[in-house]
Design an enzyme around this catalytic site. Structure first.
Site, PDB file in Angstrom:
ATOM      1  N   SER A 133      71.421  31.804  10.960  1.00 52.29           N
ATOM      2  CA  SER A 133      70.893  31.826  12.290  1.00 52.29           C
ATOM      3  C   SER A 133      71.856  31.774  13.300  1.00 52.29           C
ATOM      4  O   SER A 133      72.861  30.791  13.273  1.00 52.29           O
ATOM      5  CB  SER A 133      69.657  30.914  12.621  1.00 52.29           C
ATOM      6  OG  SER A 133      69.258  31.266  14.001  1.00 52.29           O
ATOM      7  N   TYR A 146      66.008  22.750  12.221  1.00 53.71           N
ATOM      8  CA  TYR A 146      66.366  24.099  11.894  1.00 53.71           C
ATOM      9  C   TYR A 146      67.954  24.571  11.981  1.00 53.71           C
ATOM     10  O   TYR A 146      68.725  25.304  11.155  1.00 53.71           O
ATOM     11  CB  TYR A 146      65.582  25.440  12.386  1.00 53.71           C
ATOM     12  CG  TYR A 146      65.785  26.665  12.003  1.00 53.71           C
ATOM     13  CD1 TYR A 146      65.246  27.153  10.921  1.00 53.71           C
ATOM     14  CD2 TYR A 146      66.361  27.639  12.899  1.00 53.71           C
ATOM     15  CE1 TYR A 146      65.420  28.571  10.595  1.00 53.71           C
ATOM     16  CE2 TYR A 146      66.628  28.698  12.731  1.00 53.71           C
ATOM     17  CZ  TYR A 146      65.984  29.349  11.525  1.00 53.71           C
ATOM     18  OH  TYR A 146      66.231  30.597  11.263  1.00 53.71           O
TER      19      TYR A 146
END
Length: 254
Positions: A133, A146
């Site tokens: 990401s 995350y």
């Protein structure tokens, strides 16, 4: 014909990758924890195989690998499975945060380990793509577990590429921006039209291309990294983010 394993392959980006690979004539084993997300794969039949289970578990990954090899030589592995849950150092205990980091990182480590062992046993090399990401480099507030896990996955990608390149194993990653998936649609679903318009405007501003991405666009990038066209590409983190990672606030903007 070749075979591939895609974790988190039941919905969203994972489903798009599975569909893209099937479209290319290959066989795909999709690993998914949620049985409801596997019904479309079971209905598809043919070269699509569903495995229900936690991608973090080695026995689940091994089952997927063996099923893939029963159909055709295992050529690639996509570590897409992820857990989305925000946490913060000031509101959550360290054990909770570590569990969340581990939940996201473990699936990638397990997938890489099983894939590498099967590639080495076959002696024909292979390709791994890890899904990362933009948050690995530019975290969003509240998403510490995350963002930390994705940064670790990018480190894993580079280290595995160095370790196993001599055996013809390529390891790359795609770093995603905001992508239109079921999860994104659910995020919008609880908002009125005005609120949705504000969110869409913010997303357009964050991405230099002026929009969020499509799951199919991610699938095309993953398919490229798995293909022989990318035969000299390894250890790379390919941004598939509409330019989000390079978009910084302009100090002259009002």
């Amino acid at each position: 014909m070749r075979s591939f394993v895609v974790t988190g392959g039941g919905r969203g980006v994972g489903r798009a990758v599975v569909e893209r690979l099937l479209l290319g004539g290959d066989a795909v084993v999709a690993v998914e924890l949620d049985a409801r997300a596997l019904t479309w794969i079971e209905a598809a039949g043919g070269k699509a195989v569903a495995v229900r289970g936690d991608a973090c578990l080695e026995e689940v990954a091994e089952r997927a690998a063996h099923l893939a090899e029963e159909i055709a030589p295992l050529a690639g592995w996509v570590n897409n499975a992820a857990l989305f849950r925000d946490a913060s150092l000031d509101t959550d205990d360290a054990a909770t945060i570590l569990d969340l980091i581990t939940s996201n990182l473990a699936a990638a480590v397990t997938g890489c380990a099983v894939a590498v062992k099967h590639f080495l046993a076959a002696g024909s090399g292979g390709a791994i793509v890890n899904v990362s990401s933009h948050q690995a480099q530019r975290p969003v507030r509240g998403a510490l577990p995350y963002a930390t896990a994705k940064a670790a996955i990018e480190g894993l990608t580079k280290a595995a590429a160095v370790d196993h390149g001599p055996a013809g194993i390529r390891v790359n990653a795609v770093a995603l921006g905001s992508i239109e998936t079921e999860r994104y649609q659910q995020f919008l679903a609880g908002r009125n039209a005005a609120e949705v318009a504000v969110v869409n405007a913010q997303m357009a501003e964050l991405h230099p291309l002026g929009r969020i991405g499509l799951a199919g666009e991610v699938a095309d990038a993953v398919a490229y990294l798995l293909s022989d066209t990318a035969s000299f590409v390894t250890g790379a983190v390919l941004p598939v983010d509409g330019g989000r990672a390079v978009r910084g606030p302009d100090p002259e903007e009002n």
